[in-house]
Design a protein around this motif. Structure first.
Motif, PDB file in Angstrom:
ATOM      1  N   MET A 115    -107.777  33.781 103.368  1.00 56.91           N
ATOM      2  CA  MET A 115    -108.879  32.857 103.446  1.00 56.91           C
ATOM      3  C   MET A 115    -108.784  31.868 102.287  1.00 56.91           C
ATOM      4  O   MET A 115    -108.611  32.263 101.154  1.00 56.91           O
ATOM      5  CB  MET A 115    -110.189  33.643 103.379  1.00 56.91           C
ATOM      6  N   SER A 116    -108.891  30.600 102.585  1.00 55.08           N
ATOM      7  CA  SER A 116    -108.908  29.569 101.561  1.00 55.08           C
ATOM      8  C   SER A 116    -110.156  28.731 101.728  1.00 55.08           C
ATOM      9  O   SER A 116    -110.481  28.295 102.831  1.00 55.08           O
ATOM     10  CB  SER A 116    -107.688  28.658 101.677  1.00 55.08           C
ATOM     11  N   CYS A 117    -110.856  28.555 100.639  1.00 53.15           N
ATOM     12  CA  CYS A 117    -112.026  27.681 100.614  1.00 53.15           C
ATOM     13  C   CYS A 117    -111.823  26.717  99.459  1.00 53.15           C
ATOM     14  O   CYS A 117    -111.276  27.082  98.424  1.00 53.15           O
ATOM     15  CB  CYS A 117    -113.304  28.478 100.392  1.00 53.15           C
ATOM     16  N   PHE A 118    -112.269  25.512  99.649  1.00 49.76           N
ATOM     17  CA  PHE A 118    -112.100  24.505  98.613  1.00 49.76           C
ATOM     18  C   PHE A 118    -113.439  23.891  98.264  1.00 49.76           C
ATOM     19  O   PHE A 118    -114.363  23.873  99.072  1.00 49.76           O
ATOM     20  CB  PHE A 118    -111.139  23.402  99.085  1.00 49.76           C
ATOM     21  N   SER A 119    -113.537  23.380  97.038  1.00 53.43           N
ATOM     22  CA  SER A 119    -114.720  22.685  96.574  1.00 53.43           C
ATOM     23  C   SER A 119    -114.256  21.616  95.596  1.00 53.43           C
ATOM     24  O   SER A 119    -113.144  21.681  95.073  1.00 53.43           O
ATOM     25  CB  SER A 119    -115.681  23.666  95.898  1.00 53.43           C
ATOM     26  N   VAL A 120    -115.113  20.640  95.359  1.00 55.46           N
ATOM     27  CA  VAL A 120    -114.793  19.529  94.458  1.00 55.46           C
ATOM     28  C   VAL A 120    -115.658  19.645  93.218  1.00 55.46           C
ATOM     29  O   VAL A 120    -116.846  19.941  93.303  1.00 55.46           O
ATOM     30  CB  VAL A 120    -115.040  18.173  95.163  1.00 55.46           C
ATOM     31  N   ILE A 121    -115.055  19.425  92.065  1.00 57.68           N
ATOM     32  CA  ILE A 121    -115.803  19.461  90.808  1.00 57.68           C
ATOM     33  C   ILE A 121    -116.521  18.129  90.632  1.00 57.68           C
ATOM     34  O   ILE A 121    -115.902  17.065  90.729  1.00 57.68           O
ATOM     35  CB  ILE A 121    -114.858  19.726  89.616  1.00 57.68           C
ATOM     36  N   SER A 122    -117.824  18.185  90.348  1.00 54.90           N
ATOM     37  CA  SER A 122    -118.611  16.968  90.160  1.00 54.90           C
ATOM     38  C   SER A 122    -118.364  16.398  88.764  1.00 54.90           C
ATOM     39  O   SER A 122    -117.709  17.018  87.925  1.00 54.90           O
ATOM     40  CB  SER A 122    -120.109  17.263  90.340  1.00 54.90           C
ATOM     41  N   THR A 123    -118.932  15.226  88.497  1.00 52.32           N
ATOM     42  CA  THR A 123    -118.785  14.604  87.179  1.00 52.32           C
ATOM     43  C   THR A 123    -119.434  15.449  86.085  1.00 52.32           C
ATOM     44  O   THR A 123    -119.085  15.321  84.921  1.00 52.32           O
ATOM     45  CB  THR A 123    -119.397  13.193  87.163  1.00 52.32           C
ATOM     46  N   LYS A 124    -120.366  16.311  86.470  1.00 47.53           N
ATOM     47  CA  LYS A 124    -121.024  17.198  85.507  1.00 47.53           C
ATOM     48  C   LYS A 124    -120.306  18.538  85.387  1.00 47.53           C
ATOM     49  O   LYS A 124    -120.772  19.445  84.710  1.00 47.53           O
ATOM     50  CB  LYS A 124    -122.474  17.446  85.929  1.00 47.53           C
TER      51      LYS A 124
END
Length: 81
Positions: A1-10
């Motif tokens: 299983m692979s899940c991805f997320s994006v790091i915000s500017t904070k």
């Protein structure tokens, strides 16, 4: 299983729903990031145990019940010195 997320500017990351369900975490819960064998692991944060919990029941009950000593102390405070 692979899940991805994006790091915000904070520096914030949204944990994918599938991962939240697997971890059993919900809004307001705390998580911790732990370095284990060169890998960073996210897991639900353990609640720190009260330092006083180990001493519950260590002393015998106060004579007169649990509330009598409170009344006794309050009455002593009301007496003129």
């Amino acid at each position: 299983m692979s899940c991805f997320s994006v790091i915000s500017t904070k520096g914030q990351v949204t944990i994918p729903q599938e991962v939240r369900l697997r971890l059993g975490v919900k809004q307001g819960d705390r998580v911790e990031f732990v370095n284990e064998g060169g890998r960073t692991v996210i897991r639900p944060a353990r609640k720190s145990a009260s330092k006083f919990r180990n001493y519950v029941g260590f002393l015998p009950p106060y004579p007169g019940g649990s509330e009598a000593w409170i009344r006794e102390m309050r009455d002593a405070d009301d007496e003129p010195k």
